[in-house]
Design a protein around this motif. Sequence first.
Motif, PDB file in Angstrom:
ATOM      1  N   LEU A  82      -0.588   4.043 -15.954  1.00  0.00           N
ATOM      2  CA  LEU A  82      -1.409   4.848 -16.855  1.00  0.00           C
ATOM      3  C   LEU A  82      -0.508   5.863 -17.547  1.00  0.00           C
ATOM      4  CD1 LEU A  82      -4.573   5.592 -14.692  1.00  0.00           C
ATOM      5  CD2 LEU A  82      -4.363   3.991 -16.590  1.00  0.00           C
ATOM      6  N   GLY A  83      -0.827   6.182 -18.775  1.00  0.00           N
ATOM      7  CA  GLY A  83      -0.038   7.155 -19.510  1.00  0.00           C
ATOM      8  C   GLY A  83       1.166   6.560 -20.206  1.00  0.00           C
ATOM      9  N   ALA A  84       1.430   5.279 -19.977  1.00  0.00           N
ATOM     10  CA  ALA A  84       2.527   4.580 -20.658  1.00  0.00           C
ATOM     11  C   ALA A  84       1.898   3.469 -21.499  1.00  0.00           C
ATOM     12  CB  ALA A  84       3.487   3.974 -19.641  1.00  0.00           C
ATOM     13  N   PRO A  85       2.605   3.010 -22.527  1.00  0.00           N
ATOM     14  CA  PRO A  85       2.043   1.884 -23.289  1.00  0.00           C
ATOM     15  C   PRO A  85       1.795   0.692 -22.359  1.00  0.00           C
ATOM     16  CG  PRO A  85       3.954   2.809 -24.406  1.00  0.00           C
ATOM     17  CD  PRO A  85       3.886   3.451 -23.051  1.00  0.00           C
ATOM     18  N   ALA A  86       0.627   0.070 -22.484  1.00  0.00           N
ATOM     19  CA  ALA A  86       0.294  -1.074 -21.641  1.00  0.00           C
ATOM     20  C   ALA A  86       1.217  -2.241 -21.956  1.00  0.00           C
ATOM     21  CB  ALA A  86      -1.157  -1.483 -21.863  1.00  0.00           C
ATOM     22  N   LEU A  87       1.547  -2.995 -20.928  1.00  0.00           N
ATOM     23  CA  LEU A  87       2.342  -4.208 -21.086  1.00  0.00           C
ATOM     24  C   LEU A  87       1.383  -5.345 -21.425  1.00  0.00           C
ATOM     25  CD1 LEU A  87       4.430  -3.698 -17.827  1.00  0.00           C
ATOM     26  CD2 LEU A  87       5.183  -3.194 -20.169  1.00  0.00           C
ATOM     27  N   ARG A  88       1.601  -6.017 -22.545  1.00  0.00           N
ATOM     28  CA  ARG A  88       0.760  -7.146 -22.967  1.00  0.00           C
ATOM     29  C   ARG A  88       1.406  -8.413 -22.411  1.00  0.00           C
ATOM     30  NH1 ARG A  88      -3.177  -8.455 -26.516  1.00  0.00           N
ATOM     31  NH2 ARG A  88      -3.314  -6.369 -27.375  1.00  0.00           N
ATOM     32  N   VAL A  89       0.641  -9.125 -21.576  1.00  0.00           N
ATOM     33  CA  VAL A  89       1.180 -10.300 -20.892  1.00  0.00           C
ATOM     34  C   VAL A  89       0.260 -11.485 -21.160  1.00  0.00           C
ATOM     35  CG1 VAL A  89       2.067 -11.184 -18.701  1.00  0.00           C
ATOM     36  CG2 VAL A  89       1.958  -8.715 -19.073  1.00  0.00           C
ATOM     37  N   THR A 136       2.271   4.813  -8.773  1.00  0.00           N
ATOM     38  CA  THR A 136       1.605   5.738  -9.686  1.00  0.00           C
ATOM     39  C   THR A 136       0.317   5.038 -10.129  1.00  0.00           C
ATOM     40  OG1 THR A 136       2.693   4.833 -11.649  1.00  0.00           O
ATOM     41  CG2 THR A 136       3.814   6.659 -10.536  1.00  0.00           C
ATOM     42  N   PRO A 137      -0.671   5.776 -10.614  1.00  0.00           N
ATOM     43  CA  PRO A 137      -1.896   5.111 -11.091  1.00  0.00           C
ATOM     44  C   PRO A 137      -1.561   4.078 -12.175  1.00  0.00           C
ATOM     45  CG  PRO A 137      -2.245   7.464 -10.879  1.00  0.00           C
ATOM     46  CD  PRO A 137      -0.766   7.237 -10.691  1.00  0.00           C
ATOM     47  N   HIS A 138      -2.260   2.955 -12.141  1.00  0.00           N
ATOM     48  CA  HIS A 138      -1.973   1.871 -13.084  1.00  0.00           C
ATOM     49  C   HIS A 138      -3.263   1.148 -13.453  1.00  0.00           C
ATOM     50  CE1 HIS A 138      -1.334   0.645  -8.898  1.00  0.00           C
ATOM     51  NE2 HIS A 138      -1.756  -0.566  -9.235  1.00  0.00           N
ATOM     52  N   THR A 139      -3.162   0.284 -14.459  1.00  0.00           N
ATOM     53  CA  THR A 139      -4.362  -0.349 -15.017  1.00  0.00           C
ATOM     54  C   THR A 139      -4.210  -1.859 -15.127  1.00  0.00           C
ATOM     55  OG1 THR A 139      -5.948  -0.257 -16.851  1.00  0.00           O
ATOM     56  CG2 THR A 139      -3.627  -0.127 -17.436  1.00  0.00           C
ATOM     57  N   TYR A 140      -5.373  -2.521 -15.116  1.00  0.00           N
ATOM     58  CA  TYR A 140      -5.500  -3.953 -15.419  1.00  0.00           C
ATOM     59  C   TYR A 140      -6.613  -4.058 -16.451  1.00  0.00           C
ATOM     60  CZ  TYR A 140      -3.452  -4.382 -10.751  1.00  0.00           C
ATOM     61  OH  TYR A 140      -2.657  -4.254  -9.653  1.00  0.00           O
TER      62      TYR A 140
END
Length: 183
Positions: free
Chosen positions: A143-150, A162-166
């Motif tokens: 979170l807080g960083a540009p999302a990685l597009r996969v 660290t907190p992260h997103t899906y």
Amino acid sequence: MGPTGPIDSAAVLAAQVGARLRALRTERGLSLSELARRSRVGKGTLSELESGRRNPTLETLYALTTALEVPLSTALHTTGTAAEISGAAVSAVLTERFEDASAVTETYRVRIRAGSAQQSEAHTPGTTEHIVVLAGTALVGPLGAPALRVGPGEHASWAADTPHTYQAPAGDVEALLVVRYPR
């Protein structure tokens, strides 16, 4: 079939995971109240989980195992079944757990539901996650960083302490997720 009809696999999973959570908590000398405080899971919810009266969600299991300072699979791998654990946006099936002197590595078959997003809290220090997308396009990472597009056939890695997103912005995402917890 059980003695009174079909076996409810969700109830069996809830009972097995609940017993494992209770054992992990007592091994660490934590009260129900203390684990509830550390995990930010309600004491009543925790009591129902430990007694097998409530089905665990992916988010709740991660909160509890992180507070217990163990990998998620520690609560799941003793069940002997490849049960699906679901959360708000992600469903996961533990397919492999590997332990050696340096780390515990888990492999999950995951589905991120279309149009959904899940924010995961930080895991224990040094934890990393690696995703290989089989179908769809995922947005993942801290979170807080540009999302990685996969996209299909692509992979990405990020620090999961660290907190992260899906996210699945358009269509379901099918993927393999590898989570590595250092010892």
